[in-house]
Design a protein around this motif. Structure first.
Motif, PDB file in Angstrom:
ATOM      1  N   VAL A  89       0.896  -0.910  -0.027  1.00 25.07           N
ATOM      2  CA  VAL A  89       0.026  -0.026  -0.041  1.00 25.07           C
ATOM      3  C   VAL A  89       0.701   1.265  -0.089  1.00 25.07           C
ATOM      4  CG1 VAL A  89      -0.220   0.228   2.577  1.00 25.07           C
ATOM      5  CG2 VAL A  89      -2.106   1.169   1.097  1.00 25.07           C
ATOM      6  N   ASN A  90       1.990   1.408   0.531  1.00 24.40           N
ATOM      7  CA  ASN A  90       2.962   2.385   0.534  1.00 24.40           C
ATOM      8  C   ASN A  90       3.594   2.622  -0.588  1.00 24.40           C
ATOM      9  OD1 ASN A  90       4.720   0.320   0.903  1.00 24.40           O
ATOM     10  ND2 ASN A  90       5.591   0.989   2.970  1.00 24.40           N
ATOM     11  N   MET A  91       3.480   1.598  -1.745  1.00 26.45           N
ATOM     12  CA  MET A  91       4.110   1.713  -3.032  1.00 26.45           C
ATOM     13  C   MET A  91       5.558   1.222  -3.077  1.00 26.45           C
ATOM     14  SD  MET A  91       1.502   2.075  -4.925  1.00 26.45           S
ATOM     15  CE  MET A  91       2.361   2.340  -6.392  1.00 26.45           C
ATOM     16  N   THR A  92       5.979   0.525  -1.897  1.00 28.92           N
ATOM     17  CA  THR A  92       7.656   0.073  -1.871  1.00 28.92           C
ATOM     18  C   THR A  92       7.605  -1.055  -2.944  1.00 28.92           C
ATOM     19  OG1 THR A  92       7.078  -1.273  -0.078  1.00 28.92           O
ATOM     20  CG2 THR A  92       7.815   0.844   0.435  1.00 28.92           C
ATOM     21  N   SER A  93       8.711  -1.403  -3.607  1.00 24.46           N
ATOM     22  CA  SER A  93       9.003  -2.094  -4.478  1.00 24.46           C
ATOM     23  C   SER A  93       8.030  -2.074  -5.674  1.00 24.46           C
ATOM     24  CB  SER A  93       9.026  -3.693  -3.921  1.00 24.46           C
ATOM     25  OG  SER A  93       9.754  -3.814  -2.758  1.00 24.46           O
ATOM     26  N   SER A  94       7.660  -0.753  -5.945  1.00 29.39           N
ATOM     27  CA  SER A  94       6.681  -0.806  -7.353  1.00 29.39           C
ATOM     28  C   SER A  94       7.515  -1.078  -8.594  1.00 29.39           C
ATOM     29  CB  SER A  94       6.268   0.814  -7.108  1.00 29.39           C
ATOM     30  OG  SER A  94       7.137   1.763  -7.261  1.00 29.39           O
ATOM     31  N   VAL A  95       6.652  -1.102  -9.424  1.00 34.75           N
ATOM     32  CA  VAL A  95       7.142  -1.636 -10.747  1.00 34.75           C
ATOM     33  C   VAL A  95       6.583  -0.484 -11.918  1.00 34.75           C
ATOM     34  CG1 VAL A  95       7.085  -3.360 -12.509  1.00 34.75           C
ATOM     35  CG2 VAL A  95       7.470  -4.102 -10.335  1.00 34.75           C
ATOM     36  N   THR A  96       7.395   0.057 -12.635  1.00 34.86           N
ATOM     37  CA  THR A  96       6.853   0.815 -13.693  1.00 34.86           C
ATOM     38  C   THR A  96       6.202   0.230 -14.910  1.00 34.86           C
ATOM     39  OG1 THR A  96       8.397   2.368 -13.079  1.00 34.86           O
ATOM     40  CG2 THR A  96       7.238   2.835 -15.126  1.00 34.86           C
ATOM     41  N   GLY A  97       5.033   0.693 -15.172  1.00 34.58           N
ATOM     42  CA  GLY A  97       4.289  -0.157 -16.426  1.00 34.58           C
ATOM     43  C   GLY A  97       5.066  -0.060 -17.664  1.00 34.58           C
ATOM     44  N   THR A  98       4.897  -1.122 -18.498  1.00 33.24           N
ATOM     45  CA  THR A  98       6.063  -1.379 -19.760  1.00 33.24           C
ATOM     46  C   THR A  98       4.981  -1.516 -20.854  1.00 33.24           C
ATOM     47  OG1 THR A  98       5.356  -3.880 -19.396  1.00 33.24           O
ATOM     48  CG2 THR A  98       7.397  -2.956 -18.329  1.00 33.24           C
ATOM     49  N   THR A 108      -4.417 -11.369  -3.795  1.00 27.65           N
ATOM     50  CA  THR A 108      -3.693 -10.122  -3.121  1.00 27.65           C
ATOM     51  C   THR A 108      -4.278  -8.909  -3.561  1.00 27.65           C
ATOM     52  OG1 THR A 108      -2.365 -10.137  -5.266  1.00 27.65           O
ATOM     53  CG2 THR A 108      -1.337 -11.364  -3.618  1.00 27.65           C
ATOM     54  N   THR A 109      -3.653  -7.700  -3.315  1.00 22.80           N
ATOM     55  CA  THR A 109      -4.307  -6.437  -3.759  1.00 22.80           C
ATOM     56  C   THR A 109      -3.170  -5.867  -4.507  1.00 22.80           C
ATOM     57  OG1 THR A 109      -5.843  -6.365  -1.813  1.00 22.80           O
ATOM     58  CG2 THR A 109      -5.319  -4.192  -3.017  1.00 22.80           C
ATOM     59  N   LEU A 110      -3.473  -5.419  -5.724  1.00 20.38           N
ATOM     60  CA  LEU A 110      -2.352  -4.339  -6.237  1.00 20.38           C
ATOM     61  C   LEU A 110      -2.806  -3.345  -6.276  1.00 20.38           C
ATOM     62  CD1 LEU A 110      -0.137  -5.262  -8.289  1.00 20.38           C
ATOM     63  CD2 LEU A 110      -1.609  -5.146 -10.320  1.00 20.38           C
ATOM     64  N   TYR A 111      -2.135  -2.282  -5.756  1.00 18.37           N
ATOM     65  CA  TYR A 111      -1.893  -0.957  -5.762  1.00 18.37           C
ATOM     66  C   TYR A 111      -1.291   0.002  -7.037  1.00 18.37           C
ATOM     67  CZ  TYR A 111      -3.261  -2.247  -1.042  1.00 18.37           C
ATOM     68  OH  TYR A 111      -3.874  -2.644   0.055  1.00 18.37           O
ATOM     69  N   ILE A 112      -2.333   0.710  -7.800  1.00 19.71           N
ATOM     70  CA  ILE A 112      -1.682   1.159  -8.878  1.00 19.71           C
ATOM     71  C   ILE A 112      -1.978   2.863  -8.858  1.00 19.71           C
ATOM     72  CG2 ILE A 112      -1.859   1.114 -11.480  1.00 19.71           C
ATOM     73  CD1 ILE A 112      -3.478  -1.584 -11.147  1.00 19.71           C
ATOM     74  N   ARG A 113      -1.015   3.622  -9.250  1.00 24.39           N
ATOM     75  CA  ARG A 113      -1.131   5.034  -9.513  1.00 24.39           C
ATOM     76  C   ARG A 113      -0.587   5.535 -10.524  1.00 24.39           C
ATOM     77  NH1 ARG A 113       2.639   7.257  -4.403  1.00 24.39           N
ATOM     78  NH2 ARG A 113       4.371   6.853  -5.114  1.00 24.39           N
ATOM     79  N   GLU A 114      -0.923   6.913 -11.055  1.00 17.76           N
ATOM     80  CA  GLU A 114      -0.101   7.547 -12.168  1.00 17.76           C
ATOM     81  C   GLU A 114       1.016   8.287 -11.342  1.00 17.76           C
ATOM     82  OE1 GLU A 114      -1.200  10.455 -15.825  1.00 17.76           O
ATOM     83  OE2 GLU A 114      -2.929  10.057 -14.283  1.00 17.76           O
ATOM     84  N   ILE A 115       2.254   7.889 -11.954  1.00 20.71           N
ATOM     85  CA  ILE A 115       3.366   8.613 -11.711  1.00 20.71           C
ATOM     86  C   ILE A 115       3.507  10.032 -11.493  1.00 20.71           C
ATOM     87  CG2 ILE A 115       5.827   8.662 -11.778  1.00 20.71           C
ATOM     88  CD1 ILE A 115       5.678   5.676 -13.005  1.00 20.71           C
ATOM     89  N   ALA A 116       3.922  10.615 -10.558  1.00 18.67           N
ATOM     90  CA  ALA A 116       4.170  12.173 -10.494  1.00 18.67           C
ATOM     91  C   ALA A 116       4.945  12.606 -11.476  1.00 18.67           C
ATOM     92  CB  ALA A 116       4.694  12.611  -9.112  1.00 18.67           C
ATOM     93  N   THR A 117       4.938  13.805 -11.947  1.00 23.76           N
ATOM     94  CA  THR A 117       5.977  14.441 -13.220  1.00 23.76           C
ATOM     95  C   THR A 117       6.096  15.750 -12.641  1.00 23.76           C
ATOM     96  OG1 THR A 117       3.961  15.469 -14.322  1.00 23.76           O
ATOM     97  CG2 THR A 117       4.174  13.236 -14.812  1.00 23.76           C
ATOM     98  N   SER A 123      -1.140  10.170  -8.573  1.00 24.24           N
ATOM     99  CA  SER A 123      -2.586  10.069  -8.599  1.00 24.24           C
ATOM    100  C   SER A 123      -3.087   9.718  -7.194  1.00 24.24           C
ATOM    101  CB  SER A 123      -3.279   9.481  -9.593  1.00 24.24           C
ATOM    102  OG  SER A 123      -2.986   8.152  -9.649  1.00 24.24           O
ATOM    103  N   GLU A 124      -4.044   9.427  -6.927  1.00 25.39           N
ATOM    104  CA  GLU A 124      -4.726   8.565  -5.742  1.00 25.39           C
ATOM    105  C   GLU A 124      -4.237   7.315  -6.276  1.00 25.39           C
ATOM    106  OE1 GLU A 124      -5.654   9.561  -2.960  1.00 25.39           O
ATOM    107  OE2 GLU A 124      -6.474  11.513  -3.292  1.00 25.39           O
ATOM    108  N   LYS A 125      -4.174   6.271  -5.350  1.00 29.51           N
ATOM    109  CA  LYS A 125      -4.055   4.828  -5.645  1.00 29.51           C
ATOM    110  C   LYS A 125      -5.210   4.084  -5.524  1.00 29.51           C
ATOM    111  CE  LYS A 125      -1.756   4.234  -1.985  1.00 29.51           C
ATOM    112  NZ  LYS A 125      -0.806   5.285  -0.869  1.00 29.51           N
ATOM    113  N   GLN A 126      -5.258   3.105  -6.757  1.00 30.71           N
ATOM    114  CA  GLN A 126      -6.253   2.188  -6.856  1.00 30.71           C
ATOM    115  C   GLN A 126      -5.938   1.160  -6.185  1.00 30.71           C
ATOM    116  OE1 GLN A 126      -6.805   0.536 -10.841  1.00 30.71           O
ATOM    117  NE2 GLN A 126      -8.752  -0.596 -10.290  1.00 30.71           N
ATOM    118  N   ALA A 127      -6.952   0.616  -5.476  1.00 29.71           N
ATOM    119  CA  ALA A 127      -6.540  -0.936  -4.674  1.00 29.71           C
ATOM    120  C   ALA A 127      -7.464  -1.722  -5.416  1.00 29.71           C
ATOM    121  CB  ALA A 127      -6.988  -0.684  -3.044  1.00 29.71           C
ATOM    122  N   LEU A 128      -6.760  -2.623  -6.338  1.00 28.14           N
ATOM    123  CA  LEU A 128      -7.138  -3.446  -7.113  1.00 28.14           C
ATOM    124  C   LEU A 128      -7.208  -4.909  -6.478  1.00 28.14           C
ATOM    125  CD1 LEU A 128      -8.469  -4.151  -9.852  1.00 28.14           C
ATOM    126  CD2 LEU A 128      -6.279  -4.741 -10.746  1.00 28.14           C
TER     127      LEU A 128
END
Length: 198
Positions: A89-98, A108-117, A123-128
């Motif tokens: 949930v804290n986005m540690t060990s996150s992977v950037t989309g390819t 599991t729950t996959l947390y997804i957000r748009e990266i800051a620029t 963005s807010e995180k989606q808890a999938l």
């Protein structure tokens, strides 16, 4: 605004005060000020408190809305490099989309957000929430007739290999068994449910 670190770009000196409501003021500490998306910050010089400037802090954008492709055990759409995802949930060990769908793991729950620029906050995180894999079908042995004890339906996959390679769909009959040779059976996946345990 440093949108990536969510701070002011500059240090706020002790000669400058800041406030979030223009009624309670705090002296700067010669450090960058942490910002809260959507909450403006007001600044004034200690020497001229009537001269107030406003730092307009934009709100965080809404969470993305990815869905699950249960048959392929991944997101139903591609995850571009503008997004990152993590099992934490804290986005540690996150992977950037390819640019490909992201693999999902049942239970599991996959947390997804748009990266800051340089011009907007993450963005807010989606808890999938990824549902668990269904239990294996309850199929046993009819020792008298050397078949499964129940029919194997066309919604079930049957293989002689533990990894389910070369699997075939059941045909609505009991399956003939060969003593000493294992048979592997699972419920096949659907558009709303993962394939079951084996």
């Amino acid at each position: 605004i440093d949108y990536i670190t969510e701070q002011t770009v500059e240090n706020v000196p002790a000669s400058v005060q800041y406030s979030y409501n223009q009624s309670s003021w705090t002296n700067g500490t010669n450090a960058k000020l942490t910002l809260t998306p959507g909450q403006n910050v007001y600044f004034r010089n200690v020497s001229s408190p009537s001269d107030v400037s406003t730092l307009t802090v934009p709100a965080r954008s809404a969470a993305p809305a990815f869905a699950i492709d249960f048959l392929n055990e991944r997101t139903s759409t591609a995850v571009s490099s503008a997004y990152q995802y993590s099992l934490n949930v804290n986005m540690t060990s996150s992977v950037t989309g390819t640019g490909q769908p992201a693999t999902v793991t049942p239970g599991t729950t996959l947390y997804i957000r748009e990266i800051a620029t340089a011009s907007k906050f993450a963005s807010e995180k989606q808890a999938l929430a990824v549902p668990s894999r269904p239990a294996a079908p309850a199929i046993g042995v009819d020792f008298v007739n050397l078949t499964t004890n129940v029919v194997v339906t066309s919604s079930q996959l049957v293989s002689i290999n533990s990894n389910m390679s070369g699997a075939n769909l059941g045909n609505g009959t009991k399956i003939a068994l060969s003593p000493g040779n294992d048979l592997y059976i699972r419920q096949k996946g659907t558009s709303s449910q993962f394939a079951s345990e084996i």
